[in-house]
Design an enzyme around this catalytic site. Sequence first.
Site, short mmCIF file in Angstrom:
data_model
loop_
_atom_site.label_atom_id
_atom_site.label_comp_id
_atom_site.label_asym_id
_atom_site.label_seq_id
_atom_site.Cartn_x
_atom_site.Cartn_y
_atom_site.Cartn_z
CE LYS A 117 -19.42 12.82 -8.90
NZ LYS A 117 -20.57 11.97 -8.94
CE LYS A 159 -17.95 16.88 -10.97
NZ LYS A 159 -17.45 15.89 -11.95
N GLY A 165 -25.07 12.10 -10.99
CA GLY A 165 -26.02 12.74 -11.89
C GLY A 165 -26.10 14.24 -11.71
N GLY A 166 -25.04 14.85 -11.23
CA GLY A 166 -25.02 16.32 -11.19
C GLY A 166 -25.61 16.89 -9.92
CG HIS A 209 -21.97 12.38 -20.17
ND1 HIS A 209 -22.19 12.58 -18.82
CD2 HIS A 209 -22.11 11.05 -20.38
CE1 HIS A 209 -22.44 11.41 -18.25
NE2 HIS A 209 -22.40 10.47 -19.17
CG HIS A 236 -27.13 17.65 -14.02
ND1 HIS A 236 -25.94 17.72 -14.68
CD2 HIS A 236 -27.23 18.77 -13.28
CE1 HIS A 236 -25.32 18.84 -14.33
NE2 HIS A 236 -26.07 19.50 -13.50
NE ARG A 293 -27.67 3.23 -13.54
CZ ARG A 293 -26.95 4.33 -13.31
NH1 ARG A 293 -26.10 4.36 -12.30
NH2 ARG A 293 -27.03 5.40 -14.08
C1 MV4 Z 1 -18.01 17.98 -14.60
C2 MV4 Z 1 -18.19 18.86 -15.70
C3 MV4 Z 1 -17.16 19.75 -15.97
N1 MV4 Z 1 -16.02 19.75 -15.23
N2 MV4 Z 1 -16.88 18.00 -13.89
C4 MV4 Z 1 -22.47 16.31 -14.62
C5 MV4 Z 1 -23.08 15.27 -13.71
C6 MV4 Z 1 -22.01 14.28 -13.51
N3 MV4 Z 1 -22.14 13.25 -14.53
C7 MV4 Z 1 -20.73 15.06 -13.66
N4 MV4 Z 1 -21.06 16.16 -14.53
C8 MV4 Z 1 -20.13 17.03 -14.95
N5 MV4 Z 1 -18.98 17.08 -14.26
C9 MV4 Z 1 -15.90 18.87 -14.20
N6 MV4 Z 1 -14.77 18.86 -13.48
C10 MV4 Z 1 -19.37 18.79 -16.44
C11 MV4 Z 1 -20.32 17.84 -16.07
C12 MV4 Z 1 -21.52 17.72 -16.87
C13 MV4 Z 1 -22.45 18.74 -16.90
C14 MV4 Z 1 -22.26 19.86 -16.13
C15 MV4 Z 1 -23.19 20.86 -16.21
C16 MV4 Z 1 -24.31 20.75 -17.02
C17 MV4 Z 1 -24.51 19.62 -17.74
C18 MV4 Z 1 -23.59 18.59 -17.70
C19 MV4 Z 1 -23.78 17.42 -18.44
C20 MV4 Z 1 -22.85 16.40 -18.38
C21 MV4 Z 1 -21.71 16.54 -17.59
#
Ligand code: MV4
Length: 646
Positions: A117, A159, A165-166, A209, A236, A293
């Site tokens: 990342k 992060k 995937g969270g 998303h 997630h 992928r």
């Molecule tokens: C975030 C976000 C909000 N702000 N980053 C979730 C897993 C990965 N794909 C990145 N994700 C997120 N990153 C910032 N700066 C919100 C998500 C997010 C999410 C977060 C909490 C619960 C469900 C989620 C579903 C999709 C994305």
Amino acid sequence: MAFSKVLIANRGEIACRVMRTAKALGYRTVAVYSEADAGALHVQLADEAVCIGPARVSDSYLRVEAILDACRKTGADAVHPGYGFLSENEAFAQACADNGITFIGPTPSAIELMGSKRLSKIAMIKAGVPCVPGYEGADQADAIFIKEADRIGFPVMVKASAGGGGRGMRLVHAAADLTAALATARSEAQNAFGSGELILEKAVIAPRHVEIQIFGDTLGGCVYLGERDCSIQRRHQKVVEESPCPVMTPELRQQMGEAAVAAARSVAYVGAGTVEFLLDSSGKFYFLEMNTRLQVEHPVTELVTGLDLVEWQLRVANGEALPLAQDDITLTGAAIEVRLYAEDPGHNFLPQTGPVLRWIPADLPGVRIDHGVFSGGEVSPHYDPMVAKVIAYGKTRTDAARLLARALEDTVLLGVNSNKQFLVNLLRHPVLISGDTSTAFIEQHFSDDISLKPATADAESLAIAAALIMHRQHDAGWHTGLSGATPLKLQTGDSTQVLSIHCHADELTVSHGDITTRITVLEASDSSISYELDGVRRRCSHAREGDTLYLDRANGNLAITDTTHAAAVTADAEGDGLLRAPMDGAIVAVLVKEGDRVQKGQTLAVMEAMKIEHQLKANRDGRVASISMSEKQQVKKRQQLLMIQD
Ligand code: MV4
């Protein structure tokens, strides 16, 4: 070097799906399988198949050497990795290249960069791709994160750089919580991904998303193929994936598509890729990560573009130019996908294993079902419990959602619980149908749905079960005028109903408590029953294993056991002293030895199934007379493990 024989280094529905297109293009196909998958569908569909090891993925599907050896044995000169497993493992991609085998995917360096990342974000900022404001420096001291968090402004998202995937992600609302969050995120990331490296981002609240499908070839071509909105997630895990995104505009699609292509071009991307973005309520979008992928949800894009993305992968890997230029790509209609999982929403989505007594996918125009199961097969405890992807295409999103709910109801899976009813109810939820969804949807609107509670047998289900049981007991057809009532005891989950049955010709009167139900059997076979009840004619698919009937009702798979003749076992009665495996799985620990005195309720052993640990307890007091299990042993459902005697 042109290839002609493709080895699919995967299993389940994606292996079957890739083989379908590979064969359609004239390639020979090779499957690899673990010992547990010897009877699996993908093995049956391939031209050749090689066993690469025991059930555990680290001993089979993740074994690079075994897969390369299978290529040597069969002469496979290309490998399709599917998704998951080794699909984003740069060492595997490199090993294929080193052995003269075409890896159907991007270069090892692109895989490696996008696996970080932190480094991918630095590359994206350089490429002019919009990113969430944050900190992605090499200095990982808490002090720098604290200073940067103050600059960014709370709430912030911590992060794991190597995460995805969270996993390893922490939302931090205030400075006071940051140090602790950094510590736990770092240690969790170190344990889960082998790297504790972190990044910091401004938290985007309740985003969508939205991901863009891109494709690059080896001749400098790169296009985007529309978007997928995957906002409806649970822990997630994506639950619903759809295209187009309900709030997309042609302008925004072009901006996001061009940003995704810029991301791909910055690493000279080859093959299928997905650039994930967060889309906020004001229409701003931010780079999240790039997946190198073919994704689970790619069929959604295939349905709205009319393209076959695996065909594109094979053509590009064999040196061809992209089949279409950007202006030739059009999006029509709407497609929605859900994932049918062997899990029980009524028990906190506990993964399920068991026999597939009946599998009949829906057969409807506009519905596609990608699966890797068959009647007589099983859902194994060793792998992801996804049974199938059910995708519906319609002129509009509303049409697609309606059709998808029906496709799920028409799909019969009996013998193992699934999340079918959860998905049907979700697709019929007014807020989902309105399109006003974000990543907070399930938490905000769908946390008390009936599908999230253990399924119970309603009067109609009990009447159907009674009719089937009585029918079987008098399989010479219906005996008229049975004197008096027949008692039946039917157990569903933890509840038992005592029924009194009167049969008159084809009509049964089923009484329990103060409820009386009349059901007329019109036709009954060993797979379905058609009946009339309260003036309405219906039919129901069913299957049977021993004394248990599985009805395609309620949660999609209602298990009703005839306990009429079972020995009376009350809660405090002494059990039979036999310890049997409650499901397929692996013994993790044996806590007693022969000769030990034990008490009812004492934990005797621990087993693991579907990544969850289960305590196995004594059902009576006594002395351990024999133990027939050992640690790490694979056991089957109902296998005897231990005996207790006086
Ligand atoms: C975030 C976000 C909000 N702000 N980053 C979730 C897993 C990965 N794909 C990145 N994700 C997120 N990153 C910032 N700066 C919100 C998500 C997010 C999410 C977060 C909490 C619960 C469900 C989620 C579903 C999709 C994305």
